[in-house]
Enzyme design. Structure first.
Site, mmCIF file in Angstrom:
data_model
loop_
_atom_site.group_PDB
_atom_site.id
_atom_site.type_symbol
_atom_site.label_atom_id
_atom_site.label_comp_id
_atom_site.label_asym_id
_atom_site.label_seq_id
_atom_site.Cartn_x
_atom_site.Cartn_y
_atom_site.Cartn_z
ATOM 1 N N GLY A 96 27.099 -16.148 11.243
ATOM 2 C CA GLY A 96 25.783 -15.632 10.882
ATOM 3 C C GLY A 96 25.834 -14.202 10.385
ATOM 4 O O GLY A 96 26.885 -13.564 10.336
ATOM 5 N N GLY A 98 25.905 -10.855 10.708
ATOM 6 C CA GLY A 98 26.163 -9.881 11.765
ATOM 7 C C GLY A 98 25.771 -8.473 11.401
ATOM 8 O O GLY A 98 25.605 -7.622 12.278
ATOM 9 N N LYS A 119 22.658 -5.124 3.591
ATOM 10 C CA LYS A 119 23.971 -5.278 4.203
ATOM 11 C C LYS A 119 24.363 -3.937 4.813
ATOM 12 O O LYS A 119 24.447 -2.933 4.100
ATOM 13 C CB LYS A 119 24.987 -5.718 3.146
ATOM 14 N N ASP A 131 28.772 -3.199 15.339
ATOM 15 C CA ASP A 131 27.650 -2.259 15.242
ATOM 16 C C ASP A 131 26.677 -2.620 14.129
ATOM 17 O O ASP A 131 25.600 -2.033 14.011
ATOM 18 C CB ASP A 131 28.157 -0.827 15.060
ATOM 19 N N GLY A 132 27.052 -3.584 13.260
ATOM 20 C CA GLY A 132 26.159 -4.010 12.190
ATOM 21 C C GLY A 132 26.002 -3.014 11.070
ATOM 22 O O GLY A 132 25.158 -3.191 10.185
ATOM 23 N N ARG A 182 21.726 -6.340 -1.655
ATOM 24 C CA ARG A 182 22.391 -7.382 -2.443
ATOM 25 C C ARG A 182 21.376 -8.411 -2.925
ATOM 26 O O ARG A 182 20.499 -8.850 -2.181
ATOM 27 C CB ARG A 182 23.471 -8.075 -1.603
ATOM 28 N N ASP A 258 32.550 -19.497 4.977
ATOM 29 C CA ASP A 258 31.299 -18.734 5.052
ATOM 30 C C ASP A 258 31.186 -17.736 3.911
ATOM 31 O O ASP A 258 30.143 -17.069 3.789
ATOM 32 C CB ASP A 258 31.197 -18.013 6.406
ATOM 33 N N ASN A 259 32.214 -17.648 3.060
ATOM 34 C CA ASN A 259 32.173 -16.754 1.904
ATOM 35 C C ASN A 259 32.138 -17.523 0.582
ATOM 36 O O ASN A 259 32.367 -16.925 -0.473
ATOM 37 C CB ASN A 259 33.393 -15.826 1.893
ATOM 38 N N ASP A 268 30.584 -11.525 -1.188
ATOM 39 C CA ASP A 268 31.393 -10.822 -0.180
ATOM 40 C C ASP A 268 32.642 -10.192 -0.770
ATOM 41 O O ASP A 268 33.736 -10.750 -0.703
ATOM 42 C CB ASP A 268 31.730 -11.757 0.988
#
Length: 499
Positions: A96, A98, A119, A131-132, A182, A258-259, A268
């Site tokens: 997900g 993050g 992002k 930490d995102g 993005r 996931d990319n 990504d």
């Protein structure tokens, strides 16, 4: 005479939330963390206008507040998207967003629905201890390389803005923070379907598939065989995308499921890089120690990822398990032929070949690559030199080869000239569109990012961005940007994930 619609600000734009409405179990409502001192690093005027946004308003305090995550537009609904994924072959059932948030969707001036996401906007329910946040270097890398890819004509997500946050992000050392905005046709990934399938969300899987069809294959909507059509469409889009990567020497670096998008856009830009000296086994990513995502492996991995998507769609393809497996296997098994056709189309343009002769063309292209590999010849320079050779000037091409290669090159050129018999203006134009003078060369990218992140000097970044946004028009003042890095630099070059 019609009047163009007024440009909107981010705060008053007509936001939609179709993903969150279509698949609510895969959309976690969340608010960005906010930052102390947002300041623009790079703003994409062209893209803003495409989206019907006022470019000047992006740089205003209210615009920067949205781009930095300090404000969510009243009409938007920010969510973190759920997805799973195979990372270097190992399945992780819950990944997900993050450090990303989907603010919502906008309809652009061509009537296309586009995702707008932040992002680096802070922790989410999917952060898994991170930490995102994002540092300026990775944010500016994605802005730069995604714009370079767009200019090269390769389907890609794009960057609307890079905004400094005024805070410190801790990685191996303290770094200045930033947030990227993005824009994508969608953020649906193979991993999105893997999440729905892994967690037994039958309703979500069907809703997700219908949402993907509505966005990326609307002609199949409502048809009984629409889910097979979706799988076939993803296969076509991914075959075309990877063939175009191969045509410019682009190495994604982390083709995890996931990319890989359902839309067929590149997404990504973490440990990505452009190959200089041609080598099929070239790897730059520091985390790809086994070479899983090496240059030559990219079409193989694309098929592998397609097979993972096919597994997820089996319950939707047919109530009969054997029939579903038969249909899915047929699409996966057809992928190599799809890819070969796309790759040959790319190579015909790069070689300036008229008509189609698959066997001859493939042999000719492979023979040229075989000349480049043992001599460590720059991929981009070699194909660019063919443009001049097509006009009768072979000096630039011959200069790339050591004297002992003259005979081998002369033999290849004889075959090439014979195959090009009948080529005219259309083929020359195709070559000019297919063989760039400038790519985002790795050492130049690193120098530009270092100047921006370490010294606060954006001038090298802005100069390089201007060059890669016009990759096919050779300019004397930009000659240095067409030169490969010194061998010593390339030999030890590594790229790193931005997390």
């Amino acid at each position: 005479m019609t009047t163009a619609p007024a440009l909107a600000t981010l705060m008053d734009a007509p936001w939609q939330s179709r993903f969150a409405q279509a698949v609510p179990r895969m959309a976690e409502a969340w608010t960005p963390a906010g930052v102390p001192a947002p300041a623009a690093l790079a703003l994409n005027t062209e893209l803003a206008l495409e989206l019907g946004l006022d470019p000047a308003a992006l740089a205003a305090p209210q615009g920067l507040a949205v781009l930095a995550g300090n404000a969510v537009p009243p009409g938007a609904r920010s969510v973190a998207q759920a997805y799973a994924g195979h990372q270097f072959g190992g399945f992780v059932p819950r990944l997900g967003d993050g450090r990303a948030l989907l603010i919502g969707e906008l309809v652009d001036r061509q009537g296309r629905l586009r995702d707008v996401a932040l992002k680096g906007s802070g922790r989410t329910p999917f952060s898994r201890g991170g930490d995102g946040k994002a540092a300026q270097g990775p944010v500016l890398r994605e802005f730069l390389v995604s714009e370079a890819m767009h200019a090269l004509g390769i389907p890609t997500t794009r960057s609307l803005a890079a905004v400094a946050t005024g805070e410190t992000v801790w990685r191996e050392r303290p770094l200045p923070g930033a947030v990227l905005t993005r824009v994508a046709a969608s953020h649906l990934r193979v991993g999105s379907f893997q999440f729905a399938a892994a967690w037994g969300e039958g309703e979500s899987l069907r809703a997700l598939a219908d949402h993907a069809i509505e966005r990326h294959q609307p002609d199949a909507a409502g048809r009984p065989e629409r889910f097979l059509a979706l799988l076939q469409g993803v296969a076509r889009r991914q075959a075309a995308l990877v063939a175009r990567w191969m045509g410019v020497g682009f190495i994604h670096g982390v083709m995890n499921t996931d990319n890989m998008t359902i839309s067929g856009e590149t997404i990504d830009y973490g440990p990505c890089a452009f190959m200089e000296a041609y080598g099929p086994r070239t790897v730059f990513s520091s985390i790809d120690v086994a070479g899983r995502y090496a240059y030559a492996n990219q079409p193989l991995i694309a098929r592998w990822n397609l097979a993972r998507l096919a597994e997820c769609l089996l319950p939707l393809l047919s109530d009969d398990e054997q029939q579903a497996l038969h249909l899915a296997t047929g699409v996966v098994d057809a992928f190599p032929a799809l890819y070969r056709a796309e790759w040959l189309a790319v190579m015909r343009d790069k070689l300036g070949l008229p008509r189609s002769d698959d066997e001859v063309d493939e042999a000719l292209a492979q023979a040229f690559l075989a000349l480049l590999q043992p001599r460590q010849i720059d991929f981009t320079q070699a194909f660019r030199a063919l443009n001049s050779a097509a006009d009768g000037d072979e000096a630039a091409l011959r200069a790339l080869f050591a004297p002992e290669a003259d005979e081998a090159l002369a033999a290849w050129l004889q075959r090439w000239r014979a195959r090009r018999a009948g080529a005219g203006d259309a083929e020359r134009a195709a070559m000019r569109r297919a063989n760039p003078a400038y790519i985002a060369r790795n050492h130049q990218v690193e120098a530009a990012l270092d100047a921006a992140q370490e010294r606060g000097d954006l001038a090298p970044f802005e100069r390089l961005l201007a060059v890669v946004r016009s990759p096919f028009d050779e300019r004397a003042e930009d000659a240095v940007f067409a030169e490969p890095a010194p061998v010593a630099v390339t030999a030890g070059y590594q790229t790193f994930c931005g997390t």
